[in-house]
Each structure stands twice: as C-alpha cells, then as structure tokens.
Design a protein around this motif. Structure first.
Motif, PDB file in Angstrom:
ATOM      1  N   UNK A 160     -14.561 -12.228  -2.743  1.00 30.01           N
ATOM      2  CA  UNK A 160     -13.789 -11.266  -3.502  1.00 30.01           C
ATOM      3  C   UNK A 160     -13.372 -10.140  -2.569  1.00 30.01           C
ATOM      4  N   UNK A 161     -12.150  -9.718  -2.766  1.00 27.53           N
ATOM      5  CA  UNK A 161     -11.616  -8.619  -1.960  1.00 27.53           C
ATOM      6  C   UNK A 161     -10.792  -7.693  -2.847  1.00 27.53           C
ATOM      7  N   UNK A 162     -10.977  -6.393  -2.676  1.00 32.14           N
ATOM      8  CA  UNK A 162     -10.142  -5.421  -3.356  1.00 32.14           C
ATOM      9  C   UNK A 162      -8.806  -5.357  -2.631  1.00 32.14           C
ATOM     10  N   UNK A 163      -7.710  -5.399  -3.372  1.00 28.82           N
ATOM     11  CA  UNK A 163      -6.388  -5.384  -2.766  1.00 28.82           C
ATOM     12  C   UNK A 163      -6.192  -4.135  -1.918  1.00 28.82           C
TER      13      UNK A 163
ATOM     14  N   UNK B  82      -2.371  -9.120   5.884  1.00 29.26           N
ATOM     15  CA  UNK B  82      -3.146  -9.972   4.968  1.00 29.26           C
ATOM     16  C   UNK B  82      -2.610  -9.865   3.548  1.00 29.26           C
ATOM     17  N   UNK B  83      -2.286  -8.662   3.142  1.00 23.55           N
ATOM     18  CA  UNK B  83      -1.772  -8.449   1.785  1.00 23.55           C
ATOM     19  C   UNK B  83      -0.449  -9.185   1.598  1.00 23.55           C
ATOM     20  N   UNK B  84       0.454  -9.068   2.562  1.00 19.18           N
ATOM     21  CA  UNK B  84       1.743  -9.745   2.468  1.00 19.18           C
ATOM     22  C   UNK B  84       1.565 -11.260   2.431  1.00 19.18           C
ATOM     23  N   UNK B  85       0.638 -11.783   3.235  1.00 21.63           N
ATOM     24  CA  UNK B  85       0.374 -13.224   3.243  1.00 21.63           C
ATOM     25  C   UNK B  85      -0.133 -13.682   1.885  1.00 21.63           C
ATOM     26  N   UNK B  86      -1.058 -12.936   1.313  1.00 27.84           N
ATOM     27  CA  UNK B  86      -1.601 -13.304   0.006  1.00 27.84           C
ATOM     28  C   UNK B  86      -0.555 -13.181  -1.093  1.00 27.84           C
ATOM     29  N   UNK B  87       0.289 -12.174  -1.015  1.00 25.58           N
ATOM     30  CA  UNK B  87       1.355 -12.025  -2.004  1.00 25.58           C
ATOM     31  C   UNK B  87       2.326 -13.205  -1.935  1.00 25.58           C
ATOM     32  N   UNK B  88       2.637 -13.673  -0.740  1.00 30.30           N
ATOM     33  CA  UNK B  88       3.493 -14.852  -0.610  1.00 30.30           C
ATOM     34  C   UNK B  88       2.787 -16.088  -1.157  1.00 30.30           C
ATOM     35  N   UNK B  89       1.491 -16.195  -0.912  1.00 28.43           N
ATOM     36  CA  UNK B  89       0.717 -17.342  -1.374  1.00 28.43           C
ATOM     37  C   UNK B  89       0.694 -17.438  -2.896  1.00 28.43           C
ATOM     38  N   UNK B  90       0.429 -16.320  -3.567  1.00 32.93           N
ATOM     39  CA  UNK B  90       0.309 -16.358  -5.031  1.00 32.93           C
ATOM     40  C   UNK B  90       1.638 -16.114  -5.739  1.00 32.93           C
ATOM     41  N   UNK B  91       2.660 -15.673  -5.004  1.00 32.47           N
ATOM     42  CA  UNK B  91       3.989 -15.547  -5.581  1.00 32.47           C
ATOM     43  C   UNK B  91       4.258 -14.291  -6.369  1.00 32.47           C
ATOM     44  N   UNK B  92       3.518 -13.232  -6.106  1.00 29.52           N
ATOM     45  CA  UNK B  92       3.807 -11.960  -6.788  1.00 29.52           C
ATOM     46  C   UNK B  92       3.205 -10.805  -6.011  1.00 29.52           C
ATOM     47  N   UNK B  93       3.696  -9.608  -6.286  1.00 31.23           N
ATOM     48  CA  UNK B  93       3.168  -8.408  -5.640  1.00 31.23           C
ATOM     49  C   UNK B  93       1.792  -8.089  -6.200  1.00 31.23           C
ATOM     50  N   UNK B  94       0.966  -7.468  -5.378  1.00 32.64           N
ATOM     51  CA  UNK B  94      -0.382  -7.110  -5.795  1.00 32.64           C
ATOM     52  C   UNK B  94      -0.525  -5.595  -5.856  1.00 32.64           C
ATOM     53  N   UNK B  95      -1.016  -5.101  -6.966  1.00 35.21           N
ATOM     54  CA  UNK B  95      -1.257  -3.664  -7.130  1.00 35.21           C
ATOM     55  C   UNK B  95      -2.607  -3.297  -6.520  1.00 35.21           C
ATOM     56  N   UNK B  96      -2.742  -2.039  -6.119  1.00 33.34           N
ATOM     57  CA  UNK B  96      -3.975  -1.580  -5.480  1.00 33.34           C
ATOM     58  C   UNK B  96      -5.205  -1.689  -6.379  1.00 33.34           C
ATOM     59  N   UNK B  97      -5.007  -1.687  -7.705  1.00 31.90           N
ATOM     60  CA  UNK B  97      -6.152  -1.706  -8.624  1.00 31.90           C
ATOM     61  C   UNK B  97      -6.625  -3.123  -8.960  1.00 31.90           C
ATOM     62  N   UNK B  98      -6.167  -4.126  -8.196  1.00 33.90           N
ATOM     63  CA  UNK B  98      -6.562  -5.509  -8.441  1.00 33.90           C
ATOM     64  C   UNK B  98      -7.621  -5.959  -7.449  1.00 33.90           C
TER      65      UNK B  98
END
Length: 86
Positions: A1-4, A11-27
């Motif tokens: 588990x990782x806090x966004x 890493x954040x951009x890679x994960x956003x591309x992987x899951x197909x959506x932007x990630x908010x800081x509170x996720x």
C-alpha cells in the motif's frame, strides 16, 4: 500500500497511466498480485452443487414481502444506495 501523496512524480504518472485515471493526494493505492494458476481451486460448476446452503442463507424465512422490503429499505438507506431493480 502506498499513499498517493508520498509517490514521486514519475511513479505517480506511471501508475496513473496504468490505471487510466488521475490520482488525488487523498487516495491510497493497494496493488494485489494473484497467481494465474487456479487449477487447485474447484470450478464454479462443481462448487454450486456441493450440498445444501448454510442456515444463514434463510435470513428472510418467515417474513412477508412487506417486511423484507422494509429491511431492504433500511440497508439501502444506510448504504446510501437506491434500488435499481424497481
């Protein structure tokens, strides 16, 4: 588990591309890896006819349709859901 909010920019951009959506800081991300070899598990067909259902499956036994509707209304209200089937 990782806090966004703790992820580096790359890493954040890679994960956003992987899951197909932007990630908010509170996720928080949780990635679960499963073994594809499920040969040791029973097939759904064999599990379905493996005997009688447990007693808890009869939770509505003895209730009228109106009583069941009242119970379900409470569930849907507490879960903040609407009844899609009506």
């Amino acid at each position: 588990m990782r806090n966004v909010k703790d992820l580096g920019s790359a890493d954040r951009q890679t994960l956003e591309r992987l899951i197909g959506r932007s990630l908010a800081d509170d996720l928080r991300l949780m990635i679960h890896i499963l073994n594809v070899d499920e040969s040791h598990l029973p097939s759904p067909e064999s599990a379905a006819g493996s005997g009688p259902l447990p007693a808890w499956c009869n939770v509505y036994e003895g209730l009228t349709d109106e009583a069941i509707s009242a119970v379900e209304a409470t569930f849907f209200t507490r879960a903040n859901l609407t009844r899609a089937a009506e």
